[in-house]
Design a protein around this motif. Structure first.
Motif, PDB file in Angstrom:
ATOM      1  N   ARG A 117     -14.056   0.218  -7.143  1.00 27.42           N
ATOM      2  CA  ARG A 117     -13.079   0.279  -6.053  1.00 27.42           C
ATOM      3  C   ARG A 117     -12.833  -1.111  -5.478  1.00 27.42           C
ATOM      4  N   ILE A 118     -11.812  -1.165  -4.667  1.00 25.40           N
ATOM      5  CA  ILE A 118     -11.452  -2.439  -4.034  1.00 25.40           C
ATOM      6  C   ILE A 118     -11.486  -2.251  -2.534  1.00 25.40           C
ATOM      7  N   ARG A 119     -12.128  -3.205  -1.861  1.00 21.97           N
ATOM      8  CA  ARG A 119     -12.192  -3.134  -0.407  1.00 21.97           C
ATOM      9  C   ARG A 119     -11.185  -4.111   0.187  1.00 21.97           C
ATOM     10  N   LEU A 120     -10.349  -3.611   1.050  1.00 17.59           N
ATOM     11  CA  LEU A 120      -9.395  -4.474   1.749  1.00 17.59           C
ATOM     12  C   LEU A 120      -9.817  -4.592   3.192  1.00 17.59           C
ATOM     13  N   GLN A 121     -10.251  -5.779   3.554  1.00 23.10           N
ATOM     14  CA  GLN A 121     -10.874  -5.994   4.852  1.00 23.10           C
ATOM     15  C   GLN A 121      -9.870  -6.634   5.822  1.00 23.10           C
ATOM     16  N   PRO A 122      -9.607  -5.974   6.925  1.00 20.64           N
ATOM     17  CA  PRO A 122      -8.726  -6.616   7.922  1.00 20.64           C
ATOM     18  C   PRO A 122      -9.397  -7.851   8.510  1.00 20.64           C
ATOM     19  N   ALA A 123      -8.575  -8.757   8.952  1.00 21.85           N
ATOM     20  CA  ALA A 123      -9.116  -9.982   9.537  1.00 21.85           C
ATOM     21  C   ALA A 123      -9.817  -9.691  10.850  1.00 21.85           C
ATOM     22  N   ASN A 124      -9.303  -8.736  11.540  1.00 25.48           N
ATOM     23  CA  ASN A 124      -9.919  -8.352  12.812  1.00 25.48           C
ATOM     24  C   ASN A 124     -11.158  -7.521  12.528  1.00 25.48           C
ATOM     25  N   PRO A 125     -12.328  -8.042  12.871  1.00 21.81           N
ATOM     26  CA  PRO A 125     -13.585  -7.368  12.480  1.00 21.81           C
ATOM     27  C   PRO A 125     -13.777  -6.015  13.140  1.00 21.81           C
ATOM     28  N   THR A 126     -13.038  -5.725  14.195  1.00 19.70           N
ATOM     29  CA  THR A 126     -13.227  -4.421  14.847  1.00 19.70           C
ATOM     30  C   THR A 126     -12.512  -3.303  14.089  1.00 19.70           C
ATOM     31  N   LEU A 127     -11.661  -3.698  13.154  1.00 14.05           N
ATOM     32  CA  LEU A 127     -10.953  -2.677  12.390  1.00 14.05           C
ATOM     33  C   LEU A 127     -11.722  -2.371  11.113  1.00 14.05           C
ATOM     34  N   LYS A 128     -11.591  -1.132  10.674  1.00 12.65           N
ATOM     35  CA  LYS A 128     -12.338  -0.709   9.499  1.00 12.65           C
ATOM     36  C   LYS A 128     -11.594  -1.074   8.219  1.00 12.65           C
ATOM     37  N   PRO A 129     -12.344  -1.318   7.155  1.00  9.81           N
ATOM     38  CA  PRO A 129     -11.700  -1.675   5.887  1.00  9.81           C
ATOM     39  C   PRO A 129     -11.025  -0.477   5.234  1.00  9.81           C
ATOM     40  N   ILE A 130     -10.141  -0.778   4.303  1.00 10.50           N
ATOM     41  CA  ILE A 130      -9.478   0.246   3.509  1.00 10.50           C
ATOM     42  C   ILE A 130     -10.045   0.163   2.103  1.00 10.50           C
ATOM     43  N   LEU A 142       0.840  -1.186   0.000  1.00 11.73           N
ATOM     44  CA  LEU A 142       0.000   0.000   0.000  1.00 11.73           C
ATOM     45  C   LEU A 142       0.879   1.241   0.000  1.00 11.73           C
ATOM     46  N   ASP A 143       0.762   2.022  -1.073  1.00 12.73           N
ATOM     47  CA  ASP A 143       1.529   3.256  -1.131  1.00 12.73           C
ATOM     48  C   ASP A 143       1.121   4.208  -0.015  1.00 12.73           C
ATOM     49  N   SER A 144      -0.182   4.229   0.242  1.00  7.62           N
ATOM     50  CA  SER A 144      -0.677   5.164   1.245  1.00  7.62           C
ATOM     51  C   SER A 144      -0.080   4.868   2.623  1.00  7.62           C
ATOM     52  N   LEU A 145       0.085   3.600   2.938  1.00  8.35           N
ATOM     53  CA  LEU A 145       0.651   3.239   4.236  1.00  8.35           C
ATOM     54  C   LEU A 145       2.160   3.052   4.169  1.00  8.35           C
ATOM     55  N   ASN A 146       2.680   2.951   2.969  1.00  5.71           N
ATOM     56  CA  ASN A 146       4.088   2.673   2.783  1.00  5.71           C
ATOM     57  C   ASN A 146       4.486   1.384   3.509  1.00  5.71           C
ATOM     58  N   ALA A 147       3.657   0.358   3.337  1.00  2.03           N
ATOM     59  CA  ALA A 147       3.943  -0.905   4.019  1.00  2.03           C
ATOM     60  C   ALA A 147       3.217  -2.040   3.300  1.00  2.03           C
ATOM     61  N   THR A 148       3.623  -3.231   3.602  1.00  2.00           N
ATOM     62  CA  THR A 148       2.941  -4.414   3.089  1.00  2.00           C
ATOM     63  C   THR A 148       2.033  -4.965   4.173  1.00  2.00           C
ATOM     64  N   THR A 149       0.808  -5.250   3.807  1.00  2.00           N
ATOM     65  CA  THR A 149      -0.105  -5.816   4.796  1.00  2.00           C
ATOM     66  C   THR A 149      -0.875  -6.980   4.197  1.00  2.00           C
ATOM     67  N   LEU A 150      -1.500  -7.722   5.064  1.00  2.00           N
ATOM     68  CA  LEU A 150      -2.348  -8.831   4.645  1.00  2.00           C
ATOM     69  C   LEU A 150      -3.798  -8.424   4.859  1.00  2.00           C
ATOM     70  N   LYS A 151      -4.574  -8.539   3.817  1.00  2.00           N
ATOM     71  CA  LYS A 151      -5.991  -8.163   3.923  1.00  2.00           C
ATOM     72  C   LYS A 151      -6.840  -9.113   3.087  1.00  2.00           C
ATOM     73  N   TYR A 152      -8.105  -9.193   3.465  1.00  2.00           N
ATOM     74  CA  TYR A 152      -9.054  -9.905   2.615  1.00  2.00           C
ATOM     75  C   TYR A 152      -9.442  -9.010   1.459  1.00  2.00           C
ATOM     76  N   PHE A 153      -9.532  -9.611   0.291  1.00  2.00           N
ATOM     77  CA  PHE A 153      -9.685  -8.853  -0.950  1.00  2.00           C
ATOM     78  C   PHE A 153     -11.128  -8.914  -1.438  1.00  2.00           C
ATOM     79  N   TYR A 154     -11.718  -7.738  -1.706  1.00  2.00           N
ATOM     80  CA  TYR A 154     -13.067  -7.696  -2.276  1.00  2.00           C
ATOM     81  C   TYR A 154     -13.123  -6.630  -3.349  1.00  2.00           C
ATOM     82  N   ARG A 155     -13.537  -7.014  -4.541  1.00  2.00           N
ATOM     83  CA  ARG A 155     -13.724  -6.042  -5.615  1.00  2.00           C
ATOM     84  C   ARG A 155     -15.170  -5.572  -5.581  1.00  2.00           C
ATOM     85  N   GLU A 156     -15.357  -4.278  -5.446  1.00  2.00           N
ATOM     86  CA  GLU A 156     -16.711  -3.728  -5.346  1.00  2.00           C
ATOM     87  C   GLU A 156     -16.855  -2.654  -6.400  1.00  2.00           C
ATOM     88  N   GLY A 157     -17.301  -3.063  -7.574  1.00  2.00           N
ATOM     89  CA  GLY A 157     -17.417  -2.106  -8.671  1.00  2.00           C
ATOM     90  C   GLY A 157     -16.046  -1.597  -9.065  1.00  2.00           C
TER      91      GLY A 157
END
Lengths: 230, 230
Positions: free
Chosen positions: A191-204, A174-189
């Motif tokens: 845009r792309i939603r990157l969902q953290p595994a921890n449900p209390t965290l908000k998606p990117i 992620l350029d915005s975070l300047n880091a590599t992360t693991l996320k669940y991948f969802y294509r929504e039209g």
DNA sequence: ATAATACACGAACATATGTTCGTTGTCAAG
DNA sequence: CTTGACAACGAACATATGTTCGTGTATTAT
């Protein structure tokens, strides 16, 4: 009643067994009688034959008559780790990933690195029905993926991919975070939603203009647990 | 310019290679030249020698001069999974643990279960210098250990233990919670502090009167990642 | 002490096994 | 056609290697 001297293995028996495994390991074929004799400082071939017959009766080896170098070691499945014949798969560790700068390890199209210093050995039984090509591993450096329940020091096994299907966990830069992360991948039209595994965290959310580089799909995570200090 | 006939492998070369692996597999030692000849219906030993020299130049086999049955097959590390000779260790999966009732799987003192239906194969290279005895595995059922970054479905590999050293991560049965969890273990005078891996969570204190059953020390965590639905 | 048994040595033997060599047939290039 | 490289054959050879046998030396049982 007399106790047979030859009840157990003598020192020489043990040395012969060691030599047999060692030689077989080193040369890929069994040694000759005279070579065995050398290893225990015995010139007489008949004496070696004598020992070999005993070892055979004790069930430690197998021999074929009149066939040279035909000694096989019988593996009795002891408590010691079994030298199993299960298929293993060598997966190269291409480098660390994490919160630090931007070392995005892109696996060479040509899959070289077989004698790479760093690799993980994975039995195919663990990989399940995963196709065993294009797999590589990364060692996690830092806590940037802790929301995906991946810890510092964990080894993540990935399949090379530029795209993903909804619901798959991917490693992304992620350029915005300047880091590599693991996320669940969802294509929504668009845009792309990157969902953290921890449900209390908000998606990117990633728009079409943003840079999104998929490094690979996560296949497995391995964590070696060590005691904490403090 | 003429194209060398012998550029690639002929049919006979292939048959010889097949026979070599087959024979080695079946007998535990390599075949003699005459045995190879039989397998391809060739009486002339010199012709077999001729082929073997070619195979050696092509890099498929290795031979030692004047040594009988000294043909080794060079493993070219193809894409196919290598039938490696690395030591594996079979670890039995003794059952699920989790938030559900109280199935506390106590490994038999006698470590049987070699052909247990459920087991994990772990290369010793992954276990590091861990002693390979008294290891067993549990499959996590539920999210009760999510604070230790252990997910539903993960496989936890443990060493049998009744006690622990400060800083080690242990699997414990907590009567108060009626569940099994993974916590870092600290003995503080008369009481015991169980520290969650997630630093934002508060520790649990166990007094001498409370029941605390240590199931084992955590050695490794393995997670197979699968796509999510939704 | 004597006998029996296990352990040990080395030489002679038999053969299993790799090596070498001369010859022949095939096929494509010159 | 001749030449040369390649493929193929079989016999002779050299030696690597397992087997057998006669003998000798401990150690232990009777």
């Amino acid at each position: 009643m007399m106790v047979r001297k030859s009840a157990g293995m003598s020192d020489r028996h043990r040395k012969i067994m060691e030599f047999l495994t060692e030689f077989q390991d080193e040369h890929g074929y069994p040694p000759s009688i005279r070579q065995i004799g050398e290893s225990i400082d015995v010139d007489s071939t008949s004496l070696v034959d004598y020992y070999l017959n005993q070892l055979q009766e004790m069930g430690y080896i197998l021999r074929e008559k009149h066939v040279s170098r035909s000694i096989r070691i019988v593996q009795p499945m002891r408590q010691k780790p079994v030298r199993a014949m299960t298929q293993l798969f060598n997966i190269p560790i291409l480098g660390p990933i994490g919160a630090s700068a931007a070392p995005i390890p892109m696996p060479q199209s040509d899959f070289s690195l077989y004698d790479s210093a760093t690799k993980v050995e994975i039995p195919v039984s663990l990989l399940g029905r995963e196709r065993q090509e294009q797999l590589f591993a990364l060692e996690v450096d830092g806590d940037s993926m802790i929301d995906a329940m991946v810890n510092d020091g964990d080894i993540v096994i990935l399949r090379q991919a530029q795209d993903a299907v909804n619901g798959e966990m991917v490693a992304v830069w992620l350029d915005s975070l300047n880091a590599t992360t693991l996320k669940y991948f969802y294509r929504e039209g668009k845009r792309i939603r990157l969902q953290p595994a921890n449900p209390t965290l908000k998606p990117i959310y990633i728009g079409p203009e943003d840079e999104l580089r998929i490094i690979g799909k996560v296949v497995m995570v391995i964590r070696k647990v060590q005691p904490l200090a403090g």
